[in-house]
Scaffold this motif. Sequence first.
Motif, PDB file in Angstrom:
ATOM      1  N   LEU A   1       1.032  -1.226   0.072  1.00  0.00           N
ATOM      2  CA  LEU A   1       0.022   0.012  -0.052  1.00  0.00           C
ATOM      3  C   LEU A   1       0.851   1.356  -0.055  1.00  0.00           C
ATOM      4  O   LEU A   1       0.837   2.130  -0.637  1.00  0.00           O
ATOM      5  CB  LEU A   1      -0.690   0.066   1.349  1.00  0.00           C
ATOM      6  N   TYR A   2       1.965   1.157   0.919  1.00  0.00           N
ATOM      7  CA  TYR A   2       2.750   2.535   0.801  1.00  0.00           C
ATOM      8  C   TYR A   2       3.569   2.661  -0.475  1.00  0.00           C
ATOM      9  O   TYR A   2       3.730   3.868  -0.906  1.00  0.00           O
ATOM     10  CB  TYR A   2       3.850   2.189   1.898  1.00  0.00           C
ATOM     11  N   ARG A   3       4.086   1.532  -1.076  1.00  0.00           N
ATOM     12  CA  ARG A   3       4.436   1.667  -2.478  1.00  0.00           C
ATOM     13  C   ARG A   3       3.595   2.131  -3.492  1.00  0.00           C
ATOM     14  O   ARG A   3       3.977   3.123  -4.302  1.00  0.00           O
ATOM     15  CB  ARG A   3       5.093   0.379  -2.818  1.00  0.00           C
ATOM     16  N   LEU A   4       2.245   1.797  -3.485  1.00  0.00           N
ATOM     17  CA  LEU A   4       1.394   2.090  -4.514  1.00  0.00           C
ATOM     18  C   LEU A   4       1.248   3.825  -4.185  1.00  0.00           C
ATOM     19  O   LEU A   4       1.049   4.436  -5.191  1.00  0.00           O
ATOM     20  CB  LEU A   4       0.068   1.418  -4.188  1.00  0.00           C
ATOM     21  N   ILE A   5       1.057   4.095  -3.148  1.00  0.00           N
ATOM     22  CA  ILE A   5       0.603   5.628  -2.574  1.00  0.00           C
ATOM     23  C   ILE A   5       1.873   6.468  -3.258  1.00  0.00           C
ATOM     24  O   ILE A   5       1.724   7.483  -3.514  1.00  0.00           O
ATOM     25  CB  ILE A   5       0.490   5.835  -1.083  1.00  0.00           C
ATOM     26  N   ALA A   6       3.099   5.882  -2.897  1.00  0.00           N
ATOM     27  CA  ALA A   6       4.041   6.693  -2.962  1.00  0.00           C
ATOM     28  C   ALA A   6       4.504   6.905  -4.615  1.00  0.00           C
ATOM     29  O   ALA A   6       4.858   7.832  -5.173  1.00  0.00           O
ATOM     30  CB  ALA A   6       5.638   5.908  -2.558  1.00  0.00           C
ATOM     31  N   VAL A   7       4.094   5.791  -5.033  1.00  0.00           N
ATOM     32  CA  VAL A   7       4.312   6.226  -6.725  1.00  0.00           C
ATOM     33  C   VAL A   7       3.164   6.877  -7.199  1.00  0.00           C
ATOM     34  O   VAL A   7       3.501   7.669  -8.052  1.00  0.00           O
ATOM     35  CB  VAL A   7       4.000   4.484  -7.461  1.00  0.00           C
ATOM     36  N   THR A   8       2.159   6.660  -6.669  1.00  0.00           N
ATOM     37  CA  THR A   8       0.945   7.584  -7.118  1.00  0.00           C
ATOM     38  C   THR A   8       1.278   9.252  -6.964  1.00  0.00           C
ATOM     39  O   THR A   8       1.107  10.128  -7.533  1.00  0.00           O
ATOM     40  CB  THR A   8      -0.434   7.403  -6.433  1.00  0.00           C
ATOM     41  N   LEU A   9       1.987   9.483  -5.698  1.00  0.00           N
ATOM     42  CA  LEU A   9       2.222  10.793  -5.358  1.00  0.00           C
ATOM     43  C   LEU A   9       3.406  11.144  -6.270  1.00  0.00           C
ATOM     44  O   LEU A   9       3.309  12.410  -6.528  1.00  0.00           O
ATOM     45  CB  LEU A   9       2.569  10.946  -3.794  1.00  0.00           C
ATOM     46  N   ILE A  10       4.337  10.346  -6.497  1.00  0.00           N
ATOM     47  CA  ILE A  10       5.414  10.678  -7.321  1.00  0.00           C
ATOM     48  C   ILE A  10       4.807  11.123  -8.782  1.00  0.00           C
ATOM     49  O   ILE A  10       5.410  12.088  -9.475  1.00  0.00           O
ATOM     50  CB  ILE A  10       6.509   9.836  -7.595  1.00  0.00           C
ATOM     51  N   ALA A  11       4.022  10.186  -9.207  1.00  0.00           N
ATOM     52  CA  ALA A  11       3.180  10.549 -10.661  1.00  0.00           C
ATOM     53  C   ALA A  11       2.625  11.821 -10.597  1.00  0.00           C
ATOM     54  O   ALA A  11       2.662  12.518 -11.490  1.00  0.00           O
ATOM     55  CB  ALA A  11       2.629   9.576 -10.911  1.00  0.00           C
ATOM     56  N   LEU A  12       1.838  12.096  -9.531  1.00  0.00           N
ATOM     57  CA  LEU A  12       1.287  13.371  -9.372  1.00  0.00           C
ATOM     58  C   LEU A  12       2.156  14.723  -9.195  1.00  0.00           C
ATOM     59  O   LEU A  12       1.923  15.790 -10.177  1.00  0.00           O
ATOM     60  CB  LEU A  12       0.146  13.276  -8.269  1.00  0.00           C
ATOM     61  N   GLY A  13       3.275  14.455  -8.524  1.00  0.00           N
ATOM     62  CA  GLY A  13       4.130  15.656  -8.408  1.00  0.00           C
ATOM     63  C   GLY A  13       4.896  15.695  -9.784  1.00  0.00           C
ATOM     64  O   GLY A  13       5.054  16.981 -10.286  1.00  0.00           O
ATOM     65  N   VAL A  14       5.413  14.930 -10.429  1.00  0.00           N
ATOM     66  CA  VAL A  14       5.818  14.768 -11.739  1.00  0.00           C
ATOM     67  C   VAL A  14       5.005  15.484 -12.656  1.00  0.00           C
ATOM     68  O   VAL A  14       5.454  16.336 -13.376  1.00  0.00           O
ATOM     69  CB  VAL A  14       6.726  13.647 -12.176  1.00  0.00           C
ATOM     70  N   GLY A  15       3.830  14.918 -12.557  1.00  0.00           N
ATOM     71  CA  GLY A  15       2.708  15.622 -13.539  1.00  0.00           C
ATOM     72  C   GLY A  15       2.439  17.190 -13.303  1.00  0.00           C
ATOM     73  O   GLY A  15       2.383  17.862 -14.343  1.00  0.00           O
ATOM     74  N   LEU A  16       2.513  17.407 -12.084  1.00  0.00           N
ATOM     75  CA  LEU A  16       2.269  18.897 -11.524  1.00  0.00           C
ATOM     76  C   LEU A  16       3.459  19.656 -12.141  1.00  0.00           C
ATOM     77  O   LEU A  16       3.415  20.653 -12.621  1.00  0.00           O
ATOM     78  CB  LEU A  16       1.985  18.911 -10.242  1.00  0.00           C
ATOM     79  N   GLY A  17       4.560  19.309 -11.818  1.00  0.00           N
ATOM     80  CA  GLY A  17       5.654  19.945 -12.379  1.00  0.00           C
ATOM     81  C   GLY A  17       5.899  20.098 -13.819  1.00  0.00           C
ATOM     82  O   GLY A  17       6.346  21.209 -14.581  1.00  0.00           O
ATOM     83  N   GLY A  18       5.716  19.027 -14.478  1.00  0.00           N
ATOM     84  CA  GLY A  18       5.748  19.188 -16.015  1.00  0.00           C
ATOM     85  C   GLY A  18       4.699  19.993 -16.632  1.00  0.00           C
ATOM     86  O   GLY A  18       5.094  20.593 -17.584  1.00  0.00           O
TER      87      GLY A  18
ATOM     88  N   LEU B   1      -3.668  24.667 -11.775  1.00  0.00           N
ATOM     89  CA  LEU B   1      -4.370  24.746 -10.357  1.00  0.00           C
ATOM     90  C   LEU B   1      -4.962  23.248 -10.141  1.00  0.00           C
ATOM     91  O   LEU B   1      -4.793  23.103  -8.759  1.00  0.00           O
ATOM     92  CB  LEU B   1      -5.267  25.988 -10.496  1.00  0.00           C
ATOM     93  N   LEU B   2      -5.579  22.803 -11.035  1.00  0.00           N
ATOM     94  CA  LEU B   2      -6.307  21.628 -10.645  1.00  0.00           C
ATOM     95  C   LEU B   2      -5.375  20.500 -10.107  1.00  0.00           C
ATOM     96  O   LEU B   2      -5.669  19.667  -9.354  1.00  0.00           O
ATOM     97  CB  LEU B   2      -7.293  21.255 -11.830  1.00  0.00           C
ATOM     98  N   LEU B   3      -4.253  20.307 -11.205  1.00  0.00           N
ATOM     99  CA  LEU B   3      -3.498  19.358 -10.506  1.00  0.00           C
ATOM    100  C   LEU B   3      -2.493  19.368  -9.218  1.00  0.00           C
ATOM    101  O   LEU B   3      -2.277  18.449  -8.537  1.00  0.00           O
ATOM    102  CB  LEU B   3      -2.335  19.050 -11.667  1.00  0.00           C
ATOM    103  N   GLY B   4      -2.428  20.886  -9.100  1.00  0.00           N
ATOM    104  CA  GLY B   4      -1.653  21.204  -7.842  1.00  0.00           C
ATOM    105  C   GLY B   4      -2.567  20.951  -6.700  1.00  0.00           C
ATOM    106  O   GLY B   4      -2.332  20.344  -5.627  1.00  0.00           O
ATOM    107  N   LEU B   5      -3.881  21.182  -6.771  1.00  0.00           N
ATOM    108  CA  LEU B   5      -4.792  20.991  -5.732  1.00  0.00           C
ATOM    109  C   LEU B   5      -4.888  19.506  -5.293  1.00  0.00           C
ATOM    110  O   LEU B   5      -4.867  18.780  -4.371  1.00  0.00           O
ATOM    111  CB  LEU B   5      -6.340  21.573  -6.130  1.00  0.00           C
ATOM    112  N   LEU B   6      -4.936  18.597  -6.476  1.00  0.00           N
ATOM    113  CA  LEU B   6      -4.848  17.261  -6.441  1.00  0.00           C
ATOM    114  C   LEU B   6      -3.727  16.629  -6.187  1.00  0.00           C
ATOM    115  O   LEU B   6      -3.875  15.744  -4.899  1.00  0.00           O
ATOM    116  CB  LEU B   6      -5.336  16.730  -7.844  1.00  0.00           C
ATOM    117  N   THR B   7      -2.677  17.105  -6.035  1.00  0.00           N
ATOM    118  CA  THR B   7      -1.387  16.563  -5.550  1.00  0.00           C
ATOM    119  C   THR B   7      -1.257  16.875  -4.113  1.00  0.00           C
ATOM    120  O   THR B   7      -1.091  16.081  -3.093  1.00  0.00           O
ATOM    121  CB  THR B   7      -0.101  17.243  -6.256  1.00  0.00           C
ATOM    122  N   VAL B   8      -1.794  18.192  -3.660  1.00  0.00           N
ATOM    123  CA  VAL B   8      -1.682  18.654  -2.169  1.00  0.00           C
ATOM    124  C   VAL B   8      -2.683  17.872  -1.619  1.00  0.00           C
ATOM    125  O   VAL B   8      -2.347  17.216  -0.377  1.00  0.00           O
ATOM    126  CB  VAL B   8      -2.021  19.828  -2.098  1.00  0.00           C
TER     127      VAL B   8
END
Length: 417
Positions: free
Chosen positions: A13-30, A188-195
Amino acid sequence: MPTVLRRLATPDLYRLIAVTLIALGVGLGGTALATVHHRAALTEDITTVSGPLSVDAQELYRSLSDADATAATAFLSNGAERTELRQRYLDDLARAGAALTVATRDADDADAARLAVLTTQLPVYTGLVETARSYNRLGTPLGGAYLREASALMRHTLLPQAEGLFTSAQDRVDAAQRDATGFPWPVLLLGLLTVAGLVGAQVLVARRTNRVFNVGLVAAALVALILLAWPVTALSAAASRVDAGRGEGSALVSALADGRRLALQARADEALTLIARGSGAAFEKDYVTVMADLDRVMGTALRHAPAADRQLIEQAREQADRWYDMHRQLRQLDDRGDYLAAVASATATGKADLPAVFGQLDTAVTTALAAANERVDRQAGRGGSALTGLEIALLLLTGGLVAAVILGFRPRLKEYR
């Protein structure tokens, strides 16, 4: 929590959440990086390509119009025209040639076709003018016919093509301004989702580990907030500045460019009416129509103008009114048969005479137009400066967010080895 996630072992579960958060962060930054890069490119285009193209197109149209008006005014001279009028005509042709050369560098297919017409027909126009000058020196009425043919070529062929170039360049500026002033909703939307994802992950980890805070996830959330707030704020500031240039610049540029065109057309009409010697009713009718259009366009310019430019535009309108009154006096002289007095009025060189009044009108409009063009460029430059250094910062913040997420989950995953 969904049933599928409940069935997962805690490490998975931790690995899945970490990968999801990393994907969101990279998506937000990109997404933020791509948006900033696109907006920076748009503002640079306004200041270095489309904006200068618009100015060059304005100069081309103005030079051709002024050449036509000057050639007509010079023709009123008995024999050889005044030296200053001849030089002004030649200067107009030189500026038009230089503007044509610049315009070819970034021309699309439609503009290339317009430029081809201008390039081939401008020598025809100048040839007709020179023929008219030759006959005028000889005192032959045929010179007037050649000049009217030249003016018809200018008005019906050359100037419409030049106007098309200006419209195309101005449309490019307007399109870049519109694109540069949109709100960055994806960021804005991707940032709010990431946060929200980071906050949810923090709550989940806190419940499973009985630790109130996970330092890595807290740091990641703070970085995500910065990654959200900084580009949105900078992009909004840049959009506001570009929009100011659009509202107080581009709209005003279009109105003033039209005003200058109409004034020069009316000046040529005035001279051609006299040159026609009693058969210039069509030119006089066009003069009256054009002057009405000029008053309307200058009223539009006044509505769009900021306070700093209104005095110039009001001055131009006052000079246009003075010119119209003096033109009516000129027409009264010509209509009652005093042709020489009418020509003297049209070509007088005193500071209070008709040509000087027209010159003051042209100067006021040209000065206001230069200020409006400069405002478009300045505001776009300020918009671009608001984004300076942001791309590098976004890369660093994205890397920091990913690192913080990894650091947040790594100790928890070690506990299950």
